[in-house]
Enzyme design. Structure first.
Site, mmCIF file in Angstrom:
data_model
loop_
_atom_site.group_PDB
_atom_site.id
_atom_site.type_symbol
_atom_site.label_atom_id
_atom_site.label_comp_id
_atom_site.label_asym_id
_atom_site.label_seq_id
_atom_site.Cartn_x
_atom_site.Cartn_y
_atom_site.Cartn_z
ATOM 1 N N GLY A 192 -0.599 0.948 17.130
ATOM 2 C CA GLY A 192 -0.618 0.270 15.832
ATOM 3 C C GLY A 192 -0.833 1.269 14.717
ATOM 4 N N ASP A 215 -5.140 -10.064 12.575
ATOM 5 C CA ASP A 215 -5.540 -8.698 12.923
ATOM 6 C C ASP A 215 -4.699 -8.283 14.125
ATOM 7 O OD1 ASP A 215 -6.781 -6.366 13.825
ATOM 8 O OD2 ASP A 215 -8.742 -7.019 13.123
ATOM 9 N N ILE A 216 -3.576 -7.621 13.856
ATOM 10 C CA ILE A 216 -2.579 -7.370 14.900
ATOM 11 C C ILE A 216 -3.155 -6.569 16.054
ATOM 12 C CG2 ILE A 216 -0.372 -6.261 15.411
ATOM 13 C CD1 ILE A 216 0.479 -6.865 12.541
ATOM 14 N N ILE A 217 -3.824 -5.456 15.763
ATOM 15 C CA ILE A 217 -4.288 -4.579 16.829
ATOM 16 C C ILE A 217 -5.363 -5.252 17.677
ATOM 17 C CG2 ILE A 217 -6.110 -3.377 15.535
ATOM 18 C CD1 ILE A 217 -3.487 -1.658 17.753
ATOM 19 N N ASN A 262 0.845 -1.190 0.000
ATOM 20 C CA ASN A 262 0.000 0.000 0.000
ATOM 21 C C ASN A 262 0.883 1.243 0.000
ATOM 22 O OD1 ASN A 262 0.579 0.710 2.888
ATOM 23 N ND2 ASN A 262 -0.469 -1.246 3.230
ATOM 24 N N LYS A 272 9.392 -16.585 -10.536
ATOM 25 C CA LYS A 272 8.667 -15.443 -11.081
ATOM 26 C C LYS A 272 7.558 -15.910 -12.021
ATOM 27 C CE LYS A 272 9.233 -11.338 -13.954
ATOM 28 N NZ LYS A 272 10.172 -10.522 -14.769
ATOM 29 N N PHE A 331 -5.092 2.854 14.625
ATOM 30 C CA PHE A 331 -5.253 3.885 13.601
ATOM 31 C C PHE A 331 -6.294 3.411 12.598
ATOM 32 C CE2 PHE A 331 -1.770 5.995 15.380
ATOM 33 C CZ PHE A 331 -1.549 7.204 14.723
ATOM 34 N N ALA A 348 0.950 1.148 11.754
ATOM 35 C CA ALA A 348 1.279 0.572 10.446
ATOM 36 C C ALA A 348 0.034 0.327 9.609
ATOM 37 C CB ALA A 348 2.049 -0.731 10.636
#
Length: 422
Positions: A281, A316-318, A218, A297, A335, A283
């Site tokens: 969090g 889902d880290i947070i 992103n 490739k 965030f 990131a």
């Protein structure tokens, strides 16, 4: 909420149409309990009279460096020593250029160079002038020299243009000053009121491999997370920064751990969170990863015009950190980067994931968010599940915004009766 009671503020007014707002700003500063003295440039007096500001501040307005009566006792040095905060509003492109290059050719610029006070500016100019590379260079130089820039805002301008360059409204400037009062008026720039706290911050994007040379990612630059790390370390905290791939230097005093994928960031976060007092969090973590990464490739073929990738959900880290046992769980700040319905989505995320606070950004606004040097934020926190607390922080540099966000985190941490780790 912090206070301006008894604070000595020197309000500098330069030559822009937004000077009419400075009268209301002076009134609000006085109402908030501050002592206010006003200095006007020669051009500013074409837009608003010294008599108006004298009536509102209750003090004689200074307009000239070469005033024989005032300078009989080196009045400009006395005034420079008196100020705890120099607030320039509006700050024109010309004034920004002169200050960025160290000019001292009138009373206001001389005071700015002669004073050790904290310095804040609310820029105001035509949108093309604000966007000009020279103005942007000057803005960065001023920030490097210790200035905090509040705004500018975007919208209709007196010249008929539409875009960034409007001075923030006086009420918004006052709110911003109140949000960072303790850091502005601390005994030294390196305040230590967060000493004893361990802060873990995630920053930047993650990369999810497709094959050995391609990945999903992103637009996150990591600037906001790095600015938060810098703000926390300035307040005396021990800061551990878990960073995705970015092109940023590690802030002095910050311990940095580089990761690539969401899974790597999750493992590092889970390990460090248990040793922290606050987990932020920041990131932009990829929600999904490619389920099967190609060993070699992937080649484009003449037979097919499309490519299908099967994605699997990332941790889902947070939410995982917020769900830790209360005995080891830190104060958790998330965030939310949204493009519409900012407050509704942020409130839902705050409550659904069990966070203590959330910092929400509207990344659809021009010049704000991913990759930009400026941002605005809506802070929400849990006073109770039915009525979250709320604070808006206007568009400003990410460094200034980070200081205000970290100030709010410290306030809420204290209010929640969290105890710093020993």
């Amino acid at each position: 909420m912090s206070t301006l009671l008894g604070k000595r503020i020197l309000l500098g007014i330069s030559a822009g149409i937004a000077a009419y707002k400075s009268a209301q700003l002076a009134r609000l500063l006085k109402k908030a309990g501050a002592e206010v003295r006003v200095v006007m440039t020669e051009g500013a007096q074409a837009f608003i009279t010294p008599l108006t500001l004298q009536a509102l501040s209750g003090e004689t307005v200074r307009t000239s460096l070469l005033d024989p009566e005032a300078e009989a006792g080196m009045g400009h040095i006395e005034l420079a020593r008196w100020a705890e905060l120099i607030l320039v509003a509006p700050g024109t492109a010309d004034l920004m250029a002169r200050l960025a290059h160290g000019h001292a050719d009138d009373l206001l610029t001389t005071l700015c160079l002669a004073s050790d006070a904290e310095r804040v500016m609310a820029p105001a100019m035509n949108q093309a002038m604000w966007r000009h590379p020279a103005t942007q260079r000057n803005a960065r130089q001023l920030e490097d020299d210790g200035w905090r820039l509040l705004g500018p805002d975007a919208g209709d301008q007196a010249c008929g243009d539409i875009g960034p360059g409007r001075m923030l409204e006086p009420e918004t400037i006052l709110e911003s000053l109140l949000a960072v009062t303790s850091s502005l008026f601390a005994p030294s720039r390196a305040t230590a009121d967060a000493r004893g706290l361990t802060i873990v911050i995630t920053a930047g994007p993650t990369r999810e491999a497709i094959d050995p040379v391609r990945y999903l990612s992103n637009h996150s630059s990591g600037k906001m997370g790095y600015a938060l790390a810098e703000a926390a370390v300035r307040r005396g905290a021990t800061v551990k920064l878990i960073s995705g791939p970015v092109s940023l230097d590690t802030p002095p005093g910050v311990e940095r751990l580089d990761v690539e994928s969401a899974q790597e960031m999750f493992e590092a976060s889970r390990r460090l969170a248990e040793q922290s007092d606050v987990f932020i969090g920041c990131a932009a973590v990829a929600d999904y990863r490619v389920e099967h990464v190609a060993e070699h490739k992937l080649k484009k073929t003449a037979e097919r015009d499309d490519l299908t990738l099967k994605l699997a959900k990332n941790p889902d880290i947070i939410a995982e950190i917020a769900a830790l046992d209360r005995r080891i769980r830190p104060f958790v700040v998330g965030f939310a980067a949204e493009t519409r319905d900012l407050e509704a989505y942020a409130r839902d995320k705050l409550l659904r994931k069990g966070l203590d606070m959330i910092v929400a950004n509207d990344v659809s606004q021009e010049g704000l968010g991913f990759g930009a040097d400026h941002n605005a934020a809506l802070l929400l926190w849990r006073d109770d599940d039915r009525s979250p607390g709320r604070r808006e922080l206007p568009a400003q540099t990410k460094q200034t915004l980070a200081s205000a966000v970290f100030e709010a985190i410290l306030e809420r941490l204290t209010a929640s009766h969290e105890t710093p780790s020993s």
